[in-house]
Structure formats: C-alpha cells, structure tokens
Enzyme design. Structure first.
Site, PDB file in Angstrom:
ATOM      1  N   GLU A 175       0.805  -1.272   0.008  1.00  0.00           N
ATOM      2  CA  GLU A 175       0.117   0.104   0.163  1.00  0.00           C
ATOM      3  C   GLU A 175       0.970   1.228  -0.140  1.00  0.00           C
ATOM      4  O   GLU A 175       0.663   2.223  -0.552  1.00  0.00           O
ATOM      5  CB  GLU A 175      -0.956   0.025   1.175  1.00  0.00           C
ATOM      6  CG  GLU A 175      -2.090  -1.150   0.978  1.00  0.00           C
ATOM      7  CD  GLU A 175      -2.849  -1.072  -0.336  1.00  0.00           C
ATOM      8  OE1 GLU A 175      -3.223   0.165  -0.410  1.00  0.00           O
ATOM      9  OE2 GLU A 175      -3.421  -1.938  -0.667  1.00  0.00           O
ATOM     10  N   HIS A 266      -6.300  -5.681 -10.871  1.00  0.00           N
ATOM     11  CA  HIS A 266      -5.706  -6.738  -9.696  1.00  0.00           C
ATOM     12  C   HIS A 266      -5.486  -8.018 -10.782  1.00  0.00           C
ATOM     13  O   HIS A 266      -4.560  -8.822 -10.049  1.00  0.00           O
ATOM     14  CB  HIS A 266      -6.606  -6.823  -8.695  1.00  0.00           C
ATOM     15  CG  HIS A 266      -6.543  -5.548  -7.790  1.00  0.00           C
ATOM     16  ND1 HIS A 266      -7.392  -4.575  -8.008  1.00  0.00           N
ATOM     17  CD2 HIS A 266      -5.772  -5.296  -6.423  1.00  0.00           C
ATOM     18  CE1 HIS A 266      -7.049  -3.868  -6.919  1.00  0.00           C
ATOM     19  NE2 HIS A 266      -6.334  -4.173  -6.395  1.00  0.00           N
TER      20      HIS A 266
END
Length: 347
Positions: A175, A266
């Site tokens: 992240e 993703h």
C-alpha cells in the site's frame, strides 16, 4: 512532485463482487458491507476533491537528515472517517497493549527501513513524510488501503474474508508503494498502466516481507496477503510464483495468453508480477540486490508514461539492466527471461 490519485485497496472490488454473488450468506454479507463502505469512501473523497477544485493540499515538508521514520498510529475506534482518531503510539513511544497498534507501527517501520536502506528514499515522498496508520477502521471492515493523502487505513476483517490487516507487512509495503508510484509515475489506474501500478506494489511489498524475514528468492513463498486472509481466501490473496493459484477465487493470468481485455487491474497484474518473480529467482540471492533496483529505476525513469503498457515498462527494465550491468550480463538476461516467460515483448 506530489500527486494525489485514487486510493488503492488490497482487496479489489472485482473479487468482492464475485464473493457477493457466489459466497454463502455470511461471506455475501461481509463482501457487500465492504463494497458499501468502499463506495461511501470513494464518494466522500470525490466530494472533498471537488470542494478543493480538484487539487489536494500539498504536505509541508522540512529539511531533515533521513534514515529514521516518523510514525503515528491512531485508533479509529471503528468509526468510518479518515480523520485521524486517538493517538495510541507515536514515534519512539513504548508499545501499548493493542497488538494492532504495534503491528501497524512495526510494519510502517519495516517498510520505511526497506526504502531507506535499499534505495536511500526518505519515506513515501522522499522528503521524510510522516507515516500515519489508522487502525480499527469501521466494523469488521475487510480491507486496507493507502488513501493518497498520507494515511494507511486498516480494517479488522470479518474473520472469513480477512483477519487483522495490520498483520501483513507485505500488505503495508504494497500500500505504501502506491504512494511512491503516485509521487514518481502517477500511473493511470486502468488498463495495463493500472495493472503495472498494482504489480509494482506487489513487487516491492513482497521485498519488504522478504527483507524483514531475511529471505532470499529461493526461501520466499512469493505470496501476497498470506498473513491477513481468512478461510475464504486462504492461503493468500495473490501468488507471484504461480498467478491464479493463491486461492479458489484467484483469476490472475500468468502470461499474456490469459490477459483479460478491460479486466480488473488486480487480475492482469499477475503478468508483470510473474515477470519479476522469474527475473529475481533466475538471479538468485536477495530480490533487492539486483532485480529490485532495476524495477525501481524503471519506475523513477522520467520517460515512464502515466499510460505505460507492459511492453513499455519491460523495455525500461531491460534498458536499466543493460545500463547498470551490461548488455550480456546475467542481470540483463534474467530481466529479458522474465518478460519472455510472460510473453511480453521487451524490445
């Protein structure tokens, strides 16, 4: 230059929608609750950007000697606001009783240490940005994300999809790398550039975990999210060694033969993920010794377009491998082999 893009969540909406359609009642409820909260957060962020005229406030940075993180952990006490809550641990303070606070503090520190020790980068912005962790966000929230404005937000999970998200140092590394990509390349979050954005976060997130554990490329499991998944998504969210095998819902292709046109970023990120895995394991040793610096050089190359394709990024990695090590070096050959393995042209 600081750029504020969208927040990126470790659990993608495409997977949550599939779980909402196919899971049992408990899984459907958890997926729908997370989708609903994610939707509210996106709307709030868009409204805030509109009030600013589309421009985010620039953080104030001060000259300093790098090498030491500046961390603050806040307890959101299950509120759904990204306004920081109660401070439970600040830089240098002793560990409180809450394991989540200490996991977040340690994970942010491990990520900072990786970027400083390997690349001499002083935090996300390269100028010592404060690392702020917001723990216990929402009620049983099945996600974690970097919000693009300096906050790493952690849900506690519902126990079926995700567990305590602060436990995943690779997730924290993933992240915060979105923040670095935001500052360096601002890769558009759709198509191949979006899949590259996600892949770069996996590439460096897994290295943060490997370095913390002292693992070389042979010892690593090359899994993302293994420490935060519940039984529905076990054993991990993604596998860089074998995309498409991380859990029974994993739809990542390993080569361009399986590329999903218009697919979730993703999903298609499995292709460049596997290219890095092949390059790093072909070289052996630590991933951050050669392969990692080549990928970082490509990420920070001024010629990298926000709309970069896999082929464009592959060509940059080969160029930097050649510049650093020579055209016929083991490093250059390994990088070429990585892209050849996933059927991406790197010329």
């Amino acid at each position: 230059m600081t750029r504020h893009g969208p927040s990126h969540r470790i659990l993608p909406p495409g997977l949550l929608y599939r779980l909402a359609r196919t899971g049992d009642a408990e899984v459907r409820r958890a997926a729908l609750d997370t989708l609903a909260l994610d939707g509210r957060l996106r709307l709030a962020r868009a409204e805030a950007a509109g009030r600013r005229g589309g421009r985010a406030a620039q953080p104030v940075t001060h000259a300093r000697v790098g090498g030491r993180p500046n961390r603050v952990i806040y307890d959101q006490q299950h509120a759904e606001t990204q306004t920081p809550g109660v401070v439970v641990r600040a830089e240098g303070q002793p560990a409180p009783a809450d394991p989540a606070a200490n996991q977040a503090y340690d994970g942010l520190g491990a990520t900072y240490d990786f970027w400083w020790s390997v690349f001499g980068r002083d935090s996300i912005d390269g100028q010592g940005m404060m690392l702020q962790g917001l723990i216990h966000f929402g009620e049983a929230y099945d996600n974690a994300f970097y919000d693009g404005a300096g906050h790493m937000v952690f849900g506690d999970g519902d126990g079926r999809l995700l567990t305590q998200t602060t436990a995943g140092v690779d997730v924290i590394g993933h992240e915060l790398t979105h923040g670095i990509t935001q500052h360096e390349a601002n890769l558009v979050y759709s198509g191949q550039s979006g899949a590259l954005n996600e892949s770069i976060s996996d590439v460096f997130g897994v290295q943060v975990k490997q370095r913390l554990l002292g693992q070389d490329t042979a010892a690593s499991d090359w899994l993302i999210g293994a420490d935060i998944v519940g039984p529905e998504l076990a054993p991990a969210l993604r596998s860089m060694r074998a995309p498409g095998t991380a859990n029974r819902h994993d739809d990542q292709p390993a080569t361009m033969d399986g590329y999903v046109a218009g697919g979730d970023v993703h999903t298609n990120s499995g292709i460049p993920n596997h290219a890095f895995y092949v390059a790093a394991t072909t070289l052996g040793g630590h991933a951050w010794d050669a392969a990692g610096p080549i990928w970082y050089a490509a990420l920070t190359d001024a010629s990298l377009s926000p709309n970069a394709t896999f082929t464009a990024f592959a060509a940059l990695t080969v160029r930097h491998a050649v510049q650093r090590h020579g055209a016929t070096s083991a490093e250059a050959e390994a990088v070429r082999a990585g892209w050849e393995a996933v059927k991406v042209a790197a010329a």
